[in-house]
Design a protein around this motif. Structure first.
Motif, PDB file in Angstrom:
ATOM      1  N   UNK A  22       0.799  -1.285  -0.033  1.00 30.88           N
ATOM      2  CA  UNK A  22      -0.056   0.046  -0.066  1.00 30.88           C
ATOM      3  C   UNK A  22       0.914   1.309   0.019  1.00 30.88           C
ATOM      4  N   UNK A  23       1.932   1.101   0.390  1.00 30.61           N
ATOM      5  CA  UNK A  23       2.976   2.309   0.517  1.00 30.61           C
ATOM      6  C   UNK A  23       3.909   2.372  -0.530  1.00 30.61           C
ATOM      7  N   UNK A  24       3.977   1.343  -1.429  1.00 26.96           N
ATOM      8  CA  UNK A  24       4.796   1.470  -2.660  1.00 26.96           C
ATOM      9  C   UNK A  24       6.090   0.869  -2.349  1.00 26.96           C
ATOM     10  N   UNK A  25       6.318  -0.065  -1.283  1.00 27.50           N
ATOM     11  CA  UNK A  25       7.832  -0.711  -1.287  1.00 27.50           C
ATOM     12  C   UNK A  25       7.807  -1.635  -2.378  1.00 27.50           C
ATOM     13  N   UNK A  26       8.970  -1.509  -3.055  1.00 25.98           N
ATOM     14  CA  UNK A  26       9.202  -2.585  -4.248  1.00 25.98           C
ATOM     15  C   UNK A  26      10.508  -3.323  -4.294  1.00 25.98           C
ATOM     16  N   UNK A  31      16.385  -3.730   1.202  1.00 30.83           N
ATOM     17  CA  UNK A  31      15.752  -2.879   2.218  1.00 30.83           C
ATOM     18  C   UNK A  31      15.111  -1.456   1.622  1.00 30.83           C
ATOM     19  N   UNK A  32      14.012  -1.169   2.135  1.00 27.97           N
ATOM     20  CA  UNK A  32      13.539   0.337   1.571  1.00 27.97           C
ATOM     21  C   UNK A  32      13.204   0.908   2.691  1.00 27.97           C
ATOM     22  N   UNK A  33      13.649   2.342   3.104  1.00 33.46           N
ATOM     23  CA  UNK A  33      13.245   3.196   3.961  1.00 33.46           C
ATOM     24  C   UNK A  33      12.620   4.434   3.461  1.00 33.46           C
ATOM     25  N   UNK A  34      11.179   4.600   4.444  1.00 34.04           N
ATOM     26  CA  UNK A  34      10.263   5.435   4.024  1.00 34.04           C
ATOM     27  C   UNK A  34      10.030   6.386   5.142  1.00 34.04           C
ATOM     28  N   UNK A  35       9.828   7.729   4.826  1.00 35.75           N
ATOM     29  CA  UNK A  35       9.561   8.783   6.050  1.00 35.75           C
ATOM     30  C   UNK A  35       8.556   9.555   5.660  1.00 35.75           C
ATOM     31  N   UNK A  36       7.994  10.220   6.886  1.00 38.96           N
ATOM     32  CA  UNK A  36       7.065  11.347   6.563  1.00 38.96           C
ATOM     33  C   UNK A  36       5.568  11.057   6.915  1.00 38.96           C
ATOM     34  N   UNK A  49       3.904   8.775   2.371  1.00 37.62           N
ATOM     35  CA  UNK A  49       5.446   8.524   2.743  1.00 37.62           C
ATOM     36  C   UNK A  49       6.167   8.725   1.462  1.00 37.62           C
ATOM     37  N   UNK A  50       7.552   9.123   1.901  1.00 42.63           N
ATOM     38  CA  UNK A  50       8.531   9.434   0.801  1.00 42.63           C
ATOM     39  C   UNK A  50       9.675   8.453   1.061  1.00 42.63           C
ATOM     40  N   UNK A  51      10.337   8.325  -0.201  1.00 42.32           N
ATOM     41  CA  UNK A  51      11.424   7.457  -0.296  1.00 42.32           C
ATOM     42  C   UNK A  51      12.775   8.151   0.531  1.00 42.32           C
TER      43      UNK A  51
END
Length: 125
Positions: free
Chosen positions: A34-38, A41-46, A51-53
């Protein structure tokens, strides 16, 4: 991962900043989609709704410096932090009924699915 775990411990209980991780291969798969993790590891913030990459360094010092600069951002809960254009957009969305918002979301999700399917078809041949 050790630097990330150290950062999680450093910010545990922080008043305005949450540092956490989600296992996208198990129970967190739906959230990650739902937040676009493809990739991992992926780090998102905001804002959790937008959420932003994260594209910075992955060592503890770089992560900590970035996390220390985070705080409340423009959104329905902090509309005072928004510029006039964003305030207007938020107010317009808030004025809609939940049914209308859900219909708009469903339409956009269908558009996204079609674009992804078209892209996959193009790439796969």
């Amino acid at each position: 991962k050790p630097d990330w775990d150290k950062l999680v411990a450093e910010f545990k209980g922080h008043a305005s900043t949450l540092v956490a991780d989600v296992d996208c291969t198990a129970g967190g798969k739906e959230l990650c989609n739902s937040v676009g993790v493809r990739g991992y590891p992926t780090i998102k913030y905001g804002d959790p709704a937008d959420l932003q990459d994260y594209k910075g360094g992955r060592d503890f010092d770089a992560l900590k410096k970035f996390a220390q600069g985070l705080g409340p951002q423009c959104g329905p809960a902090h509309i005072d932090l928004c510029d006039e254009a964003k305030k207007k957009q938020i107010e317009e969305f808030l004025a809609l009924s939940s049914e209308t918002r859900q219909k708009m979301i469903t339409e956009k999700e269908a558009e996204q699915e079609k674009l992804e399917a078209d892209f996959k078809k193009l790439v796969d041949g």
